[in-house]
Design a protein around this motif. Structure first.
Motif, PDB file in Angstrom:
ATOM      1  N   CYS A   1       0.883  -1.162   0.000  1.00  0.00           N
ATOM      2  CA  CYS A   1       0.000   0.000   0.000  1.00  0.00           C
ATOM      3  C   CYS A   1       0.920   1.210   0.000  1.00  0.00           C
ATOM      4  O   CYS A   1       1.783   1.325   0.864  1.00  0.00           O
TER       5      CYS A   1
ATOM      6  N   CYS B   1       0.704   3.526   3.446  1.00  0.00           N
ATOM      7  CA  CYS B   1       1.426   3.200   4.681  1.00  0.00           C
ATOM      8  C   CYS B   1       2.702   2.422   4.390  1.00  0.00           C
ATOM      9  O   CYS B   1       3.465   2.148   5.319  1.00  0.00           O
TER      10      CYS B   1
ATOM     11  N   CYS C   1      -7.078  -0.658   2.661  1.00  0.00           N
ATOM     12  CA  CYS C   1      -5.854  -1.259   3.183  1.00  0.00           C
ATOM     13  C   CYS C   1      -6.140  -1.742   4.599  1.00  0.00           C
ATOM     14  O   CYS C   1      -6.673  -0.987   5.408  1.00  0.00           O
TER      15      CYS C   1
ATOM     16  N   GLU D   1      -4.063  -2.319   6.856  1.00  0.00           N
ATOM     17  CA  GLU D   1      -3.136  -1.699   7.788  1.00  0.00           C
ATOM     18  C   GLU D   1      -3.546  -0.256   8.142  1.00  0.00           C
ATOM     19  O   GLU D   1      -3.634   0.102   9.292  1.00  0.00           O
ATOM     20  N   CYS D   2      -3.758   0.564   7.078  1.00  0.00           N
ATOM     21  CA  CYS D   2      -3.984   1.999   7.342  1.00  0.00           C
ATOM     22  C   CYS D   2      -5.424   2.438   7.060  1.00  0.00           C
ATOM     23  O   CYS D   2      -5.762   3.594   7.309  1.00  0.00           O
TER      24      CYS D   2
HETATM   25 ZN   LIG Z   1      -2.072   1.214   3.858  1.00  0.00          ZN
END
Ligand SMILES: [Zn+2]
Length: 246
Positions: free
Chosen positions: A205, A208, A231, A233-234
């Motif tokens: 991504c 991030c 995403c 993660e972020c």
């Molecule tokens: Zn991300």
């Protein structure tokens, strides 16, 4: 959420324009002129106060000098008057004559002392006047530098504002092409994370920079093209493009 792949790709253009606007806002806040103006303003205030103090001191000394000169004049007048009385021959008694001569002598001595005082005040006044002149010159120099820094700041702000205006115009045009729900999600994410959408590139991504797991990549590969992905993660909108390597 569903959105046409083309609309999703336009989010990247929008994100690019938003980051340009963020950079411009950052430049606006961190102009070197701002620190200079702050410093110069403090210098100016300090010098303006010092000028007033020095002018007050010079004014006090001018008054002190006038008063001391009057004192000299009063003593001189008295000595002259005594001298005239002595010269007139009106005083004849030896005792009165001696007393008059002694008074004249003491008045001359007093006049000399007072003239010393006047000279001493004049010296101090001269130093005070020089100080006023120096401080006024310094203050005016700082004021000119401050005005110049303010002009440079205004020119820089104008330049930034012009550029920001153009970017905002392009952003409005791009935003107008996007479906309302997709734009709404993007704006919400932008408020939260500064960047609302990022490209999937090289298995990462780009928001991030975290690499996606194989399972996640497989899930993305299997997802329909119009599925709006996020995403893990972020939480940004993850946009697939030809460069995503899927
Ligand atoms: Zn991300």
């Amino acid at each position: 959420m569903k959105a046409a792949p083309e609309a999703q790709k336009r989010l990247l253009d929008l994100a690019g324009l938003d980051s340009q606007l963020d950079r411009l806002a950052h430049r606006r806040r961190t102009l070197p002129e701002l620190a200079e103006i702050d410093e110069r303003s403090k210098q100016y205030a300090r010098l303006a106060t010092q000028v007033i103090e020095a002018e007050t001191e010079a004014g006090d000394l001018a008054r002190e000098q006038t008063k001391a000169e009057h004192d000299v004049e009063a003593v001189r007048t008295r000595a002259d008057r005594d001298q005239k009385r002595l010269d007139s021959g009106a005083v004849t008694s030896p005792r009165d004559l001696a007393s008059l001569q002694s008074e004249i002598a003491s008045l001359h001595k007093r006049q000399g002392d007072l003239e010393e005082v006047v000279l001493e005040i004049m010296e101090r006044r001269e130093a005070a006047d020089t100080k006023v002149t120096d401080l006024v010159a310094q203050r005016d120099e700082v004021r000119a530098a401050l005005a110049a820094a303010e002009d440079r700041r205004d020119a820089a702000l104008q330049e930034i504002e012009k550029e920001a205006g153009e970017v905002r115009g392009r952003r409005t045009a791009v935003a107008a092409e996007l479906p309302a729900d997709l734009l709404g999600l993007y704006d919400k994410l932008k408020d939260q994370y500064v960047v609302g959408a990022a490209m999937l590139h090289g298995g990462r991504c780009q928001g991030c920079k975290v690499a996606l797991s194989i399972a996640e990549m497989n899930r993305i590969k299997a997802a329909p093209h119009d599925e709006v992905l996020r995403c893990d993660e972020c939480r940004r909108i993850l946009v697939r493009t030809a460069e995503s390597g899927l």
